[in-house]
Design a protein around this motif. Structure first.
Motif, PDB file in Angstrom:
ATOM      1  N   HIS A 189       0.908  -1.386  -0.088  1.00 39.34           N
ATOM      2  CA  HIS A 189      -0.005  -0.021   0.128  1.00 39.34           C
ATOM      3  C   HIS A 189       0.976   1.283  -0.136  1.00 39.34           C
ATOM      4  CE1 HIS A 189      -3.475   2.409   1.777  1.00 39.34           C
ATOM      5  NE2 HIS A 189      -3.683   2.304   0.490  1.00 39.34           N
ATOM      6  N   CYS A 190       0.413   2.409  -0.065  1.00 34.95           N
ATOM      7  CA  CYS A 190       0.980   3.596  -0.003  1.00 34.95           C
ATOM      8  C   CYS A 190       0.099   4.766   0.776  1.00 34.95           C
ATOM      9  CB  CYS A 190       1.017   4.212  -1.500  1.00 34.95           C
ATOM     10  SG  CYS A 190      -0.548   3.768  -2.369  1.00 34.95           S
ATOM     11  N   ASP A 191       0.712   5.979   0.936  1.00 34.40           N
ATOM     12  CA  ASP A 191       0.070   7.094   1.396  1.00 34.40           C
ATOM     13  C   ASP A 191      -0.054   8.177   0.717  1.00 34.40           C
ATOM     14  OD1 ASP A 191      -1.039   6.270   3.850  1.00 34.40           O
ATOM     15  OD2 ASP A 191       0.520   6.651   5.102  1.00 34.40           O
ATOM     16  N   PRO A 192      -1.131   8.924   0.802  1.00 34.00           N
ATOM     17  CA  PRO A 192      -1.348  10.231  -0.083  1.00 34.00           C
ATOM     18  C   PRO A 192      -0.649  11.449   0.504  1.00 34.00           C
ATOM     19  CG  PRO A 192      -2.826   9.994   1.588  1.00 34.00           C
ATOM     20  CD  PRO A 192      -2.410   8.884   1.589  1.00 34.00           C
ATOM     21  N   GLU A 193      -0.364  12.534  -0.372  1.00 28.33           N
ATOM     22  CA  GLU A 193       0.122  13.759   0.173  1.00 28.33           C
ATOM     23  C   GLU A 193      -0.782  14.163   1.343  1.00 28.33           C
ATOM     24  OE1 GLU A 193      -1.747  17.191  -2.499  1.00 28.33           O
ATOM     25  OE2 GLU A 193      -0.613  15.822  -3.615  1.00 28.33           O
ATOM     26  N   ARG A 194       0.142  14.833   1.994  1.00 30.90           N
ATOM     27  CA  ARG A 194      -0.340  15.515   3.326  1.00 30.90           C
ATOM     28  C   ARG A 194       0.263  16.834   3.762  1.00 30.90           C
ATOM     29  NH1 ARG A 194       0.226   9.797   6.405  1.00 30.90           N
ATOM     30  NH2 ARG A 194      -1.718   9.160   6.131  1.00 30.90           N
ATOM     31  N   PRO A 195      -0.113  17.845   4.510  1.00 34.53           N
ATOM     32  CA  PRO A 195       0.278  19.046   4.679  1.00 34.53           C
ATOM     33  C   PRO A 195       1.903  18.918   5.107  1.00 34.53           C
ATOM     34  CG  PRO A 195      -1.854  18.985   5.723  1.00 34.53           C
ATOM     35  CD  PRO A 195      -1.516  17.382   4.958  1.00 34.53           C
ATOM     36  N   GLY A 196       2.668  19.338   4.428  1.00 27.92           N
ATOM     37  CA  GLY A 196       3.949  19.440   4.468  1.00 27.92           C
ATOM     38  C   GLY A 196       4.874  18.185   3.996  1.00 27.92           C
ATOM     39  N   ASP A 197       3.895  17.476   3.200  1.00 32.48           N
ATOM     40  CA  ASP A 197       4.632  16.247   2.383  1.00 32.48           C
ATOM     41  C   ASP A 197       3.933  16.062   1.182  1.00 32.48           C
ATOM     42  OD1 ASP A 197       5.767  13.951   1.797  1.00 32.48           O
ATOM     43  OD2 ASP A 197       4.588  12.411   3.259  1.00 32.48           O
ATOM     44  N   PRO A 198       4.206  17.126   0.280  1.00 37.81           N
ATOM     45  CA  PRO A 198       3.383  17.281  -0.947  1.00 37.81           C
ATOM     46  C   PRO A 198       3.537  15.880  -1.862  1.00 37.81           C
ATOM     47  CG  PRO A 198       5.199  18.555  -1.214  1.00 37.81           C
ATOM     48  CD  PRO A 198       5.119  18.167   0.343  1.00 37.81           C
ATOM     49  N   ASP A 199       4.527  15.175  -1.718  1.00 39.78           N
ATOM     50  CA  ASP A 199       4.947  13.870  -2.353  1.00 39.78           C
ATOM     51  C   ASP A 199       4.126  12.799  -1.767  1.00 39.78           C
ATOM     52  OD1 ASP A 199       6.593  15.424  -4.142  1.00 39.78           O
ATOM     53  OD2 ASP A 199       8.260  15.113  -3.154  1.00 39.78           O
ATOM     54  N   GLY A 200       3.667  12.651  -0.835  1.00 40.87           N
ATOM     55  CA  GLY A 200       3.059  11.513  -0.113  1.00 40.87           C
ATOM     56  C   GLY A 200       4.305  10.513   0.079  1.00 40.87           C
ATOM     57  N   SER A 201       3.720   9.201   0.145  1.00 43.26           N
ATOM     58  CA  SER A 201       4.650   8.169   0.151  1.00 43.26           C
ATOM     59  C   SER A 201       4.169   6.972  -0.890  1.00 43.26           C
ATOM     60  CB  SER A 201       4.397   7.479   1.697  1.00 43.26           C
ATOM     61  OG  SER A 201       5.087   8.409   2.722  1.00 43.26           O
ATOM     62  N   PRO A 202       4.520   7.112  -2.011  1.00 40.29           N
ATOM     63  CA  PRO A 202       4.175   6.039  -2.922  1.00 40.29           C
ATOM     64  C   PRO A 202       5.023   4.732  -2.633  1.00 40.29           C
ATOM     65  CG  PRO A 202       5.886   7.781  -3.926  1.00 40.29           C
ATOM     66  CD  PRO A 202       5.456   8.371  -2.613  1.00 40.29           C
ATOM     67  N   LEU A 203       4.865   3.514  -3.162  1.00 40.41           N
ATOM     68  CA  LEU A 203       5.638   2.527  -2.775  1.00 40.41           C
ATOM     69  C   LEU A 203       6.511   2.156  -4.222  1.00 40.41           C
ATOM     70  CD1 LEU A 203       6.428   0.135  -1.422  1.00 40.41           C
ATOM     71  CD2 LEU A 203       4.362  -1.132  -2.097  1.00 40.41           C
TER      72      LEU A 203
END
Length: 195
Positions: A77-91
């Motif tokens: 799985h992966c995570d979306p962008e968040r405030p302060g983290d515009p790239d999110g967490s792709p796998l």
């Protein structure tokens, strides 16, 4: 990367487009029956995803290189962008990677020839470097970075030692074995369907 085959040509596999993204699976990749592949997923040539894995890219992307294997029951799985983290967490998973049975890899990076042991967990923004091994049952916590040719284990995972040439050779043999075995399983699945 070629376009994905129609779902009907991958019997027993659930392929779900979502948010305008349809999984792209190279024609030479083996996807075992029982797998569910969702959204913005790319799977490269000669890679294999084994029985009952879930790859869910509904909020970011999952990229899997060539000759990589994701073994039975694993979750990606992966995570979306968040405030302060515009790239999110792709796998992002490189080429010639081994991911053991029942592993959970989430929003991390696994570089070429990395190894994830049975039941191990790798969390957001962690990095498993080239030719390194996360031991069975280990938990690589968020943002931890393994160096090349290192073995990490424990919960939370810490460096245990450097890997010698024999260990590296063993991992490469594992990649070759899974690439060959995937061809046999693909043929067996096709044969079972024609009975």
């Amino acid at each position: 990367m070629t376009a994905s085959r129609p779902p009907a040509s991958r019997p027993g596999v659930t392929i779900i487009p979502i948010h305008g993204h349809t999984p792209k699976i190279h024609d030479s990749a083996f996807i075992a029956p029982g797998c569910t592949i969702i959204g913005n997923v790319e799977i490269g040539a000669d890679s294999s995803v084994w029985y009952n894995c879930v790859l869910r890219a509904d909020v970011s992307r999952i990229v899997i290189g060539e000759r990589t294997n994701i073994q039975d029951g694993s979750v990606c799985h992966c995570d979306p962008e968040r405030p302060g983290d515009p790239d999110g967490s792709p796998l992002i998973i490189g080429d010639d990677v081994l991911i053991g049975h029942m592993a959970m890899v989430h929003g991390c990076m696994i570089e070429d020839r990395g190894f994830v042991g049975l039941g191990a967990i790798a969390m957001n923004k962690a990095v498993i470097a080239s030719d390194s091994m996360l031991a069975a049952g280990a938990m690589l916590t968020e943002g931890k970075v393994m160096g090349p040719r290192e073995l990490w284990g424990g919960r939370p995972a810490r460096k245990m030692r450097d890997l010698d040439d024999a260990a590296i050779a063993g991992m490469r043999m594992g990649v070759a074995h899974y690439a060959e075995n995937a061809r046999h399983h693909a043929a067996a699945v096709d044969e079972a369907l024609t009975r």
